[in-house]
Design a protein around this motif. Structure first.
Motif, PDB file in Angstrom:
ATOM      1  N   CYS A 192      10.164 -22.550  42.337  1.00 32.49           N
ATOM      2  CA  CYS A 192      10.630 -22.521  40.951  1.00 32.49           C
ATOM      3  C   CYS A 192      11.997 -21.848  40.951  1.00 32.49           C
ATOM      4  CB  CYS A 192       9.645 -21.749  40.078  1.00 32.49           C
ATOM      5  SG  CYS A 192      10.287 -21.378  38.423  1.00 32.49           S
ATOM      6  N   CYS A 194      13.918 -20.794  38.502  1.00 33.43           N
ATOM      7  CA  CYS A 194      14.007 -19.628  37.610  1.00 33.43           C
ATOM      8  C   CYS A 194      13.312 -18.414  38.225  1.00 33.43           C
ATOM      9  CB  CYS A 194      13.385 -19.949  36.256  1.00 33.43           C
ATOM     10  SG  CYS A 194      14.265 -21.189  35.294  1.00 33.43           S
ATOM     11  N   ARG A 195      12.127 -18.638  38.772  1.00 31.62           N
ATOM     12  CA  ARG A 195      11.372 -17.524  39.342  1.00 31.62           C
ATOM     13  C   ARG A 195      12.053 -16.988  40.605  1.00 31.62           C
ATOM     14  NH1 ARG A 195       6.647 -20.080  39.268  1.00 31.62           N
ATOM     15  NH2 ARG A 195       6.623 -19.793  36.996  1.00 31.62           N
ATOM     16  N   CYS A 212       7.272 -25.686  41.395  1.00 26.93           N
ATOM     17  CA  CYS A 212       8.120 -26.770  40.896  1.00 26.93           C
ATOM     18  C   CYS A 212       7.625 -28.092  41.480  1.00 26.93           C
ATOM     19  CB  CYS A 212       9.578 -26.538  41.279  1.00 26.93           C
ATOM     20  SG  CYS A 212      10.692 -27.809  40.646  1.00 26.93           S
ATOM     21  N   CYS A 263       7.292 -28.969  35.297  1.00 26.97           N
ATOM     22  CA  CYS A 263       7.527 -27.551  35.571  1.00 26.97           C
ATOM     23  C   CYS A 263       6.349 -26.735  35.056  1.00 26.97           C
ATOM     24  CB  CYS A 263       8.812 -27.080  34.887  1.00 26.97           C
ATOM     25  SG  CYS A 263      10.308 -27.549  35.767  1.00 26.97           S
ATOM     26  N   CYS A 265       5.807 -23.042  33.886  1.00 22.39           N
ATOM     27  CA  CYS A 265       6.712 -21.953  33.515  1.00 22.39           C
ATOM     28  C   CYS A 265       5.974 -20.715  33.014  1.00 22.39           C
ATOM     29  CB  CYS A 265       7.671 -22.424  32.429  1.00 22.39           C
ATOM     30  SG  CYS A 265       8.533 -23.975  32.834  1.00 22.39           S
ATOM     31  N   CYS A 270      11.166 -17.975  33.041  1.00 22.89           N
ATOM     32  CA  CYS A 270      11.745 -19.269  32.683  1.00 22.89           C
ATOM     33  C   CYS A 270      12.981 -19.106  31.793  1.00 22.89           C
ATOM     34  CB  CYS A 270      10.703 -20.126  31.970  1.00 22.89           C
ATOM     35  SG  CYS A 270      11.361 -21.708  31.395  1.00 22.89           S
TER      36      CYS A 270
END
Length: 428
Positions: A192, A194-195, A212, A263, A265, A270
């Protein structure tokens, strides 16, 4: 010239190339206004030679043959350079069933995600994470350029958890994560973005990093360029079930046909959820066609739904006739259903919205409408950055399309379908 003079000249040329690159990237469906932080970001991600090549690439997805013809360079010279850009996520290679089409990556979905999905001991991930976060949230220019004028067409939309739907509520296949999975045979699993970004910024999150998931041509692109690994359909189903059980928000391409990813989230990491929650720009993530509804007779006032809501759309209020608290759903509800999954009394369910939510038919429609909203549509009509004639036409047509009456007409429900159908026929 001595070595110092060469170094100074190279620095000046590099700066000029990066400013040109900034103007080039800002013509994508997702705008990237030039700021001091964005300069630092592109200087980190693109070498001067890569920046120079990207500036010259056509705006529309194009075959290597067309690129070579426009740039007046041999395919044998261009191919390894473009493939290296694909491996870094700065250019996307799209297989259309016959050959690859190459397109410069926008910032989202594009070089932010692909950069932060990379791994390796020599990659400056912490520096990249710091710059992306500063650009997207530290400065106001990026969000203002893309959502500050009430833009409604975003890259992604929320998916409802099917288990949160009320009884007898009908749902179309394109709003079911399970149906999106069943449509495909190729799947990929990666970090992911964002993570991973938040990890390098020192955030602690208990959600697994690998969440993801991509499907179809999107999955093949990620696997081909080393951003993700291949998984089977059973693993996809397992990840979907895990997200349901842990209360993650599902989101996907803002299209009705051929969505390429799902996704999973968490509210703490996120960027989309943070954008909706903290900036007031509700268009950052397009809602599903549903919204949470509270059955007051069943609500116990425990507050678990309010804690679970990723965008703080639920509040707990006292009733007029007693001191008992009830959940109240605000106007920002994404229609994700995470609140309903956490309600032990079954007081929350997803119900159809009173006003229908419109999602573009496919990526072609979404990109065209994004570009119209953000005043970059002319680059797809006249897409050769090397042509002075087309540069003039971009300026002329761009000025016309910026006129409020023209833009309103083309984006209105009355003309939108006919306009997009005409574009599709012309493109075909």
């Amino acid at each position: 010239m001595d070595g110092l003079e060469y170094s100074i000249m190279g620095h000046i040329v590099g700066k000029d190339v990066y400013r040109k690159l900034g103007r080039r990237l800002d013509q994508s469906p997702a705008r990237t206004p030039w700021t001091p932080v964005f300069r630092q970001l592109v200087e980190e991600l693109y070498s001067p030679a890569e920046a120079e090549l990207v500036v010259r690439l056509p705006y529309r997805p194009s075959t290597l043959e067309r690129v070579a013809r426009m740039l007046k360079e041999p395919e044998t010279v261009l191919r390894p350079r473009i493939e290296n850009l694909c491996a870094k996520g700065l250019v996307v290679d799209i297989w259309d069933g016959r050959e690859y089409l190459y397109m410069v990556s926008p910032i989202v979905i594009g070089f932010f995600e692909f950069t932060m999905m990379r791994t390796g001991p020599d990659l400056p991930m912490a520096r990249w994470a710091e710059l992306f976060q500063s650009y997207m949230f530290g400065e106001k220019d990026f969000l203002e350029a893309n959502f500050g004028s009430g833009q409604r067409v975003s890259v992604m939309r929320a998916l409802p958890h099917e288990e949160a739907l009320g009884e007898h509520v009908e749902i179309l296949d394109y709003e079911k994560a399970s149906s999106l999975i069943e449509e495909h045979t190729d799947f990929a699993l990666g970090l992911c973005s964002c993570r991973h970004e938040k990890h390098h910024l020192g955030y602690a999150c208990s959600t697994p990093m690998e969440t993801c998931t991509s499907m179809g041509s999107g999955a093949r692109f990620l696997i081909r360029n080393g951003f993700a690994k291949s998984i089977d359909k059973a693993r996809m189903r397992d990840i979907l079930a895990r997200s349901r059980d842990t209360g993650l928000v599902l989101s996907t391409d803002n299209v009705r046909e051929d969505a390429g990813f799902v996704c999973h989230c968490c509210a703490c990491c996120c960027n989309l959820l943070r954008g909706v929650r903290e900036t007031g720009y509700t268009g950052v993530l397009v809602t599903s066609g549903f919204e949470a509804s509270v059955d007051a007779a069943r609500c116990t006032g425990c507050g678990l739904c309010a804690k679970a809501c990723p965008v703080d759309a639920i509040g707990m209020e006292k009733t007029e006739v007693s001191s008992r608290r009830l959940a109240r759903v605000g106007t920002v509800c994404l229609g994700c259903g995470v609140c309903a999954l956490k309600c032990p009394a079954g007081a929350l369910t997803l119900q159809p919205r009173a006003r229908k939510v419109w999602h573009p038919r496919d990526s072609f429609e979404r990109i065209m409408l994004q570009s119209l909203e953000r005043d970059t549509f002319q680059t797809f009509l006249f897409d050769n950055p090397q042509s002075r004639t087309q540069e003039f036409m971009r300026a002329l047509v761009g000025g016309f399309l910026k006129l409020p009456p023209v833009k309103r007409a083309l984006l209105s429900e009355k003309l939108r379908s006919r306009f997009l159908d005409a574009l599709r026929r012309a493109a075909g």
